[in-house]
Design a protein around this motif. Structure first.
Motif, PDB file in Angstrom:
ATOM      1  N   PRO A  21       2.765  -1.263  -6.667  1.00  0.00           N
ATOM      2  CA  PRO A  21       3.981  -1.763  -6.030  1.00  0.00           C
ATOM      3  C   PRO A  21       3.768  -3.146  -5.441  1.00  0.00           C
ATOM      4  O   PRO A  21       2.749  -3.426  -4.809  1.00  0.00           O
ATOM      5  CB  PRO A  21       4.260  -0.727  -4.933  1.00  0.00           C
ATOM      6  N   GLY A  22       4.733  -4.019  -5.687  1.00  0.00           N
ATOM      7  CA  GLY A  22       4.594  -5.410  -5.275  1.00  0.00           C
ATOM      8  C   GLY A  22       5.565  -5.809  -4.185  1.00  0.00           C
ATOM      9  O   GLY A  22       6.114  -4.975  -3.454  1.00  0.00           O
ATOM     10  N   SER A  23       5.801  -7.111  -4.079  1.00  0.00           N
ATOM     11  CA  SER A  23       6.604  -7.633  -2.977  1.00  0.00           C
ATOM     12  C   SER A  23       8.051  -7.158  -3.048  1.00  0.00           C
ATOM     13  O   SER A  23       8.688  -6.955  -2.008  1.00  0.00           O
ATOM     14  CB  SER A  23       6.550  -9.165  -2.957  1.00  0.00           C
TER      15      SER A  23
ATOM     16  N   GLN B 218      -7.736  10.732  -2.522  1.00  0.00           N
ATOM     17  CA  GLN B 218      -7.872  10.326  -3.929  1.00  0.00           C
ATOM     18  C   GLN B 218      -6.929   9.177  -4.255  1.00  0.00           C
ATOM     19  O   GLN B 218      -7.313   8.209  -4.935  1.00  0.00           O
ATOM     20  CB  GLN B 218      -7.587  11.527  -4.856  1.00  0.00           C
ATOM     21  N   ALA B 219      -5.696   9.266  -3.771  1.00  0.00           N
ATOM     22  CA  ALA B 219      -4.717   8.219  -4.057  1.00  0.00           C
ATOM     23  C   ALA B 219      -5.126   6.890  -3.436  1.00  0.00           C
ATOM     24  O   ALA B 219      -5.003   5.827  -4.065  1.00  0.00           O
ATOM     25  CB  ALA B 219      -3.338   8.634  -3.541  1.00  0.00           C
ATOM     26  N   TYR B 220      -5.624   6.937  -2.190  1.00  0.00           N
ATOM     27  CA  TYR B 220      -6.079   5.705  -1.541  1.00  0.00           C
ATOM     28  C   TYR B 220      -7.225   5.066  -2.323  1.00  0.00           C
ATOM     29  O   TYR B 220      -7.244   3.848  -2.560  1.00  0.00           O
ATOM     30  CB  TYR B 220      -6.537   5.988  -0.110  1.00  0.00           C
ATOM     31  N   ASP B 221      -8.204   5.864  -2.725  1.00  0.00           N
ATOM     32  CA  ASP B 221      -9.355   5.320  -3.444  1.00  0.00           C
ATOM     33  C   ASP B 221      -8.946   4.746  -4.798  1.00  0.00           C
ATOM     34  O   ASP B 221      -9.393   3.667  -5.192  1.00  0.00           O
ATOM     35  CB  ASP B 221     -10.422   6.395  -3.635  1.00  0.00           C
ATOM     36  N   ASP B 222      -8.079   5.462  -5.517  1.00  0.00           N
ATOM     37  CA  ASP B 222      -7.620   4.955  -6.817  1.00  0.00           C
ATOM     38  C   ASP B 222      -6.809   3.680  -6.651  1.00  0.00           C
ATOM     39  O   ASP B 222      -6.904   2.751  -7.458  1.00  0.00           O
ATOM     40  CB  ASP B 222      -6.788   6.012  -7.539  1.00  0.00           C
ATOM     41  N   GLN B 223      -5.981   3.650  -5.610  1.00  0.00           N
ATOM     42  CA  GLN B 223      -5.203   2.442  -5.326  1.00  0.00           C
ATOM     43  C   GLN B 223      -6.122   1.243  -5.128  1.00  0.00           C
ATOM     44  O   GLN B 223      -5.900   0.165  -5.706  1.00  0.00           O
ATOM     45  CB  GLN B 223      -4.367   2.656  -4.072  1.00  0.00           C
ATOM     46  N   VAL B 224      -7.150   1.401  -4.306  1.00  0.00           N
ATOM     47  CA  VAL B 224      -8.052   0.294  -4.012  1.00  0.00           C
ATOM     48  C   VAL B 224      -8.797  -0.143  -5.270  1.00  0.00           C
ATOM     49  O   VAL B 224      -8.939  -1.347  -5.516  1.00  0.00           O
ATOM     50  CB  VAL B 224      -9.034   0.690  -2.885  1.00  0.00           C
ATOM     51  N   GLN B 225      -9.274   0.812  -6.066  1.00  0.00           N
ATOM     52  CA  GLN B 225      -9.993   0.440  -7.281  1.00  0.00           C
ATOM     53  C   GLN B 225      -9.090  -0.311  -8.252  1.00  0.00           C
ATOM     54  O   GLN B 225      -9.488  -1.333  -8.832  1.00  0.00           O
ATOM     55  CB  GLN B 225     -10.572   1.676  -7.972  1.00  0.00           C
ATOM     56  N   ARG B 226      -7.876   0.181  -8.431  1.00  0.00           N
ATOM     57  CA  ARG B 226      -6.926  -0.482  -9.337  1.00  0.00           C
ATOM     58  C   ARG B 226      -6.600  -1.883  -8.830  1.00  0.00           C
ATOM     59  O   ARG B 226      -6.475  -2.832  -9.611  1.00  0.00           O
ATOM     60  CB  ARG B 226      -5.650   0.359  -9.466  1.00  0.00           C
TER      61      ARG B 226
ATOM     62  N   GLY C  37       0.764  -1.236   0.000  1.00  0.00           N
ATOM     63  CA  GLY C  37       0.000   0.000   0.000  1.00  0.00           C
ATOM     64  C   GLY C  37       0.795   1.287   0.000  1.00  0.00           C
ATOM     65  O   GLY C  37       0.565   2.158   0.859  1.00  0.00           O
ATOM     66  N   PHE C  38       1.708   1.447  -0.950  1.00  0.00           N
ATOM     67  CA  PHE C  38       2.392   2.723  -1.130  1.00  0.00           C
ATOM     68  C   PHE C  38       1.524   3.595  -2.034  1.00  0.00           C
ATOM     69  O   PHE C  38       1.725   3.664  -3.240  1.00  0.00           O
ATOM     70  CB  PHE C  38       3.787   2.506  -1.711  1.00  0.00           C
TER      71      PHE C  38
END
Length: 349
Positions: free
Chosen positions: A306-308, A279-287, A124-125
């Motif tokens: 961003p991954g492991s 906005q960034a949090y919401d877009d992150q979750v949707q993506r 969650g970056f």
């Protein structure tokens, strides 16, 4: 896959509760079916209004038949076991930072995911999904300003809990700059130094607040981070890139309207990280939901962000930063070589 994916949210403090609200009210293609928290009362407070079940045991929640994917917002010490359980169950997971609390365990998680041959872990970056950060990254990658020479980062909080000591400032706050620097520069961080200057009178005894952190990137580009978490003012995050042919800065207005009235000029500053990066949090979750749905349907990757590997890199940088705080020395990050299905370093996807 046309149906909603069913999601378990583990840990429903401020961040987890925000994710539940985002998934329930502002995200397409998902439904929260299970909520878990160390506080049964808090879990029911979040779960009951949306018709979700409360499951106290994280392992049971992850393995549940009515759970397709998992959001982890528990304390960092619990992340390793919970993320590994998601891998073993073959379920996509959005894990709040840190991936794990130590570089060695984060590297082990990365290797385990690589062995599976399928990317299931997103970290969650959220700054990578902020419109300003994304635009700055594209500007740097496109060469508009020439090669980046320096990044200057400011990270200020109005107040933090008493336990927020100098080392915790690195692990919990500067970790965002660690990932942002890698994202913006498109390269790894080789070494970290920390200068501990005069502390604010509001800092507990022995705590250096503010501090100046210096990252050295592989190319030689330098990243300065002012970390000051007891300003008593507001939440301020700014980043400036200084390049061969110009400079650019983000975070100046923070979506604030300035005004002139009664002989004064100014406005307000965002009070906390959720207000600044909503906005960034919401877009992150949707993506993430879109990627998870696609990955579940295809049996392939379920990550769009961003991954492991990125989680491991941030852990290695912060571990070096903590050592730099303790020893007062320049510390090399000593990162492993990346192989296989690593995370995306240079961009969101």
């Amino acid at each position: 896959m046309n149906d909603e994916i069913r999601i378990a949210v583990l840990g429903v403090g401020k961040m987890g509760s925000f994710h539940v609200d985002s998934l329930t009210r502002r995200t397409r293609g998902a439904r929260v079916t299970v909520v878990g928290d160390v506080s049964d009362e808090q879990a029911h407070r979040v779960a009951d209004p949306i018709g979700a079940r409360v499951v106290a045991d994280p392992a049971e929640a992850i393995a549940a038949d009515d759970v397709d994917a998992v959001v982890i917002a528990t304390p960092g010490s619990a992340h390793e076991a919970q993320v590994l359980a998601c891998l073993e169950a073959g379920k996509p997971v959005l894990c709040e930072k840190p991936l794990t609390t130590e570089a060695a365990t984060a590297a082990a998680v990365y290797r385990r995911e690589t062995e599976l041959g399928r990317r299931l872990i997103q970290v969650g970056f959220m700054r990578r999904f902020d419109h300003e950060y994304a635009a700055l990254q594209q500007m740097i990658a496109g060469g508009e300003l020439g090669a980046p020479l320096m990044l200057h980062c400011t990270h200020r909080n109005p107040a933090v809990p008493e336990f927020f000591d100098s080392e915790y400032m690195i692990r919990d706050s500067v970790v965002h700059e660690a990932d942002s620097a890698r994202f913006l520069l498109g390269e790894e961080i080789a070494a970290v130094s920390v200068v501990r200057g005069r502390p604010t009178a509001d800092a507990p005894p022995g705590v250096s607040d503010p501090m100046l952190v210096l990252f050295e990137a592989d190319s030689g580009a330098l990243v300065t981070v002012e970390i000051f978490v007891r300003t008593g003012i507001a939440y301020e995050v700014r980043t400036e890139v200084v390049a061969e042919h110009g400079s650019a800065m983000i975070g100046l207005d923070q979506n604030v309207v300035t005004k002139r009235r009664g002989g004064t000029w100014g406005g307000t500053i965002t009070p906390d990280f959720v207000a600044r990066f909503g906005q960034a949090y919401d877009d992150q979750v949707q993506r993430w939901v879109d990627a998870a749905r696609a990955g579940i349907a295809s049996g392939g990757d379920a990550v769009d962000g961003p991954g492991s590997w990125d989680g491991y890199a941030a852990a290695a940088i912060c571990e070096a930063g903590v050592a730099a705080v303790v020893k007062g020395e320049r510390i090399e990050t000593g990162m492993e070589a990346r192989s296989g299905a690593g995370g995306a370093m240079g961009g969101v996807a």
